[in-house]
Design a protein around this motif. Structure first.
Motif, PDB file in Angstrom:
ATOM      1  N   MET A   1       0.848  -1.392  -0.198  1.00  0.00           N
ATOM      2  CA  MET A   1       0.107   0.060  -0.122  1.00  0.00           C
ATOM      3  C   MET A   1       0.977   1.040   0.011  1.00  0.00           C
ATOM      4  N   VAL A   2       0.346   2.170  -0.768  1.00  0.00           N
ATOM      5  CA  VAL A   2       1.239   3.423  -0.654  1.00  0.00           C
ATOM      6  C   VAL A   2       0.246   4.711  -0.092  1.00  0.00           C
ATOM      7  N   VAL A   3       1.029   5.080   0.776  1.00  0.00           N
ATOM      8  CA  VAL A   3       0.155   6.244   1.740  1.00  0.00           C
ATOM      9  C   VAL A   3       0.942   7.554   1.178  1.00  0.00           C
ATOM     10  N   HIS A   4      -0.072   8.287   0.273  1.00  0.00           N
ATOM     11  CA  HIS A   4       0.486   9.549  -0.540  1.00  0.00           C
ATOM     12  C   HIS A   4       0.647  10.565   0.644  1.00  0.00           C
ATOM     13  N   ARG A   5       1.165  11.723   0.032  1.00  0.00           N
ATOM     14  CA  ARG A   5       1.403  13.177   0.776  1.00  0.00           C
ATOM     15  C   ARG A   5       0.092  13.607   0.991  1.00  0.00           C
ATOM     16  N   PRO A   6      -0.037  14.309   2.474  1.00  0.00           N
ATOM     17  CA  PRO A   6      -1.274  14.886   2.886  1.00  0.00           C
ATOM     18  C   PRO A   6      -2.037  15.633   1.728  1.00  0.00           C
ATOM     19  N   THR A   7      -3.146  15.771   1.679  1.00  0.00           N
ATOM     20  CA  THR A   7      -4.041  16.559   0.854  1.00  0.00           C
ATOM     21  C   THR A   7      -4.203  17.973   1.380  1.00  0.00           C
ATOM     22  N   GLY A   8      -4.421  18.917   1.034  1.00  0.00           N
ATOM     23  CA  GLY A   8      -4.706  20.405   1.541  1.00  0.00           C
ATOM     24  C   GLY A   8      -5.495  20.571   2.521  1.00  0.00           C
ATOM     25  N   SER A   9      -6.568  19.629   2.686  1.00  0.00           N
ATOM     26  CA  SER A   9      -7.376  19.861   3.805  1.00  0.00           C
ATOM     27  C   SER A   9      -7.277  18.556   4.573  1.00  0.00           C
ATOM     28  N   GLY A  10      -6.146  17.863   4.676  1.00  0.00           N
ATOM     29  CA  GLY A  10      -5.864  16.645   5.815  1.00  0.00           C
ATOM     30  C   GLY A  10      -6.275  15.698   4.920  1.00  0.00           C
ATOM     31  N   GLY A  11      -5.747  14.433   5.753  1.00  0.00           N
ATOM     32  CA  GLY A  11      -5.804  13.180   5.182  1.00  0.00           C
ATOM     33  C   GLY A  11      -4.815  12.755   4.149  1.00  0.00           C
ATOM     34  N   ARG A  12      -4.740  11.590   4.079  1.00  0.00           N
ATOM     35  CA  ARG A  12      -3.829  10.837   2.801  1.00  0.00           C
ATOM     36  C   ARG A  12      -4.313   9.977   2.044  1.00  0.00           C
ATOM     37  N   ARG A  13      -4.209  10.226   0.769  1.00  0.00           N
ATOM     38  CA  ARG A  13      -4.775   9.116  -0.098  1.00  0.00           C
ATOM     39  C   ARG A  13      -3.973   7.820   0.046  1.00  0.00           C
ATOM     40  N   ALA A  14      -4.707   6.675  -0.017  1.00  0.00           N
ATOM     41  CA  ALA A  14      -3.890   5.376   0.018  1.00  0.00           C
ATOM     42  C   ALA A  14      -4.375   4.450  -1.246  1.00  0.00           C
ATOM     43  N   THR A  15      -3.250   4.096  -1.750  1.00  0.00           N
ATOM     44  CA  THR A  15      -3.520   3.345  -3.055  1.00  0.00           C
ATOM     45  C   THR A  15      -2.820   1.804  -2.749  1.00  0.00           C
ATOM     46  N   VAL A  16      -3.058   0.817  -3.615  1.00  0.00           N
ATOM     47  CA  VAL A  16      -2.447  -0.274  -3.863  1.00  0.00           C
ATOM     48  C   VAL A  16      -2.335  -0.552  -5.131  1.00  0.00           C
ATOM     49  N   HIS A  17      -1.402  -1.185  -5.648  1.00  0.00           N
ATOM     50  CA  HIS A  17      -0.957  -1.807  -6.939  1.00  0.00           C
ATOM     51  C   HIS A  17      -1.649  -3.052  -7.125  1.00  0.00           C
ATOM     52  N   ARG A  18      -2.510  -3.013  -7.808  1.00  0.00           N
ATOM     53  CA  ARG A  18      -3.248  -4.656  -8.128  1.00  0.00           C
ATOM     54  C   ARG A  18      -3.749  -4.860  -9.677  1.00  0.00           C
ATOM     55  N   HIS A  19      -3.117  -6.024 -10.217  1.00  0.00           N
ATOM     56  CA  HIS A  19      -3.272  -6.262 -11.360  1.00  0.00           C
ATOM     57  C   HIS A  19      -3.177  -5.304 -12.677  1.00  0.00           C
ATOM     58  N   GLY A  20      -2.055  -4.667 -12.254  1.00  0.00           N
ATOM     59  CA  GLY A  20      -1.313  -3.970 -13.190  1.00  0.00           C
ATOM     60  C   GLY A  20      -1.787  -2.283 -13.253  1.00  0.00           C
ATOM     61  N   GLN A  21      -2.539  -1.994 -12.214  1.00  0.00           N
ATOM     62  CA  GLN A  21      -2.905  -0.683 -12.045  1.00  0.00           C
ATOM     63  C   GLN A  21      -2.975  -0.096 -10.666  1.00  0.00           C
ATOM     64  N   ASP A  22      -2.950   1.105 -10.225  1.00  0.00           N
ATOM     65  CA  ASP A  22      -3.171   1.511  -9.065  1.00  0.00           C
ATOM     66  C   ASP A  22      -4.520   1.639  -8.614  1.00  0.00           C
ATOM     67  N   VAL A  23      -4.954   1.270  -7.594  1.00  0.00           N
ATOM     68  CA  VAL A  23      -6.320   1.307  -7.082  1.00  0.00           C
ATOM     69  C   VAL A  23      -6.524   2.015  -5.957  1.00  0.00           C
ATOM     70  N   SER A  24      -7.316   3.023  -5.862  1.00  0.00           N
ATOM     71  CA  SER A  24      -7.528   3.868  -4.668  1.00  0.00           C
ATOM     72  C   SER A  24      -8.380   3.092  -3.416  1.00  0.00           C
ATOM     73  N   LEU A  25      -7.753   3.067  -2.315  1.00  0.00           N
ATOM     74  CA  LEU A  25      -8.347   2.603  -1.299  1.00  0.00           C
ATOM     75  C   LEU A  25      -9.141   3.507  -0.485  1.00  0.00           C
ATOM     76  N   GLY A  26      -8.924   4.804  -0.677  1.00  0.00           N
ATOM     77  CA  GLY A  26      -9.768   6.085   0.085  1.00  0.00           C
ATOM     78  C   GLY A  26      -8.757   6.904   0.705  1.00  0.00           C
TER      79      GLY A  26
END
Length: 81
Positions: A1-26
């Motif tokens: 899982m990749v935890v991306h840099r914080p967004t401007g309003s807080g929180g961090r996007r989380a993704t996972v690489h699955r089946h050749g593409q990045d899928v957003s977890l939220g």
């Protein structure tokens, strides 16, 4: 899982690489949110892998920091967007 840099309003996007593409977890606003994402991804002990680089890659800010920054123009005027 990749935890991306914080967004401007807080929180961090989380993704996972699955089946050749990045899928957003939220957007994670805390370690607890990431644990929930890891549980859904099949981690046996998700709370113990947040600092394991084989499971989680933290980008853009140190691990476990979720706060964002308000846009510079808005804060210069003393306002929030």
């Amino acid at each position: 899982m990749v935890v991306h840099r914080p967004t401007g309003s807080g929180g961090r996007r989380a993704t996972v690489h699955r089946h050749g593409q990045d899928v957003s977890l939220g957007i994670a606003y805390s370690d607890h949110d990431l644990v929930v994402f890891l549980e859904a991804a099949g981690a046996a002990e998700p709370d113990s892998v947040l600092d394991d680089p084989q499971w989680v890659e933290w980008r853009g800010k140190p691990a476990h920091e979720f706060g964002g920054t308000w846009p510079r123009a808005a804060t210069a005027r003393g306002q929030r967007p």
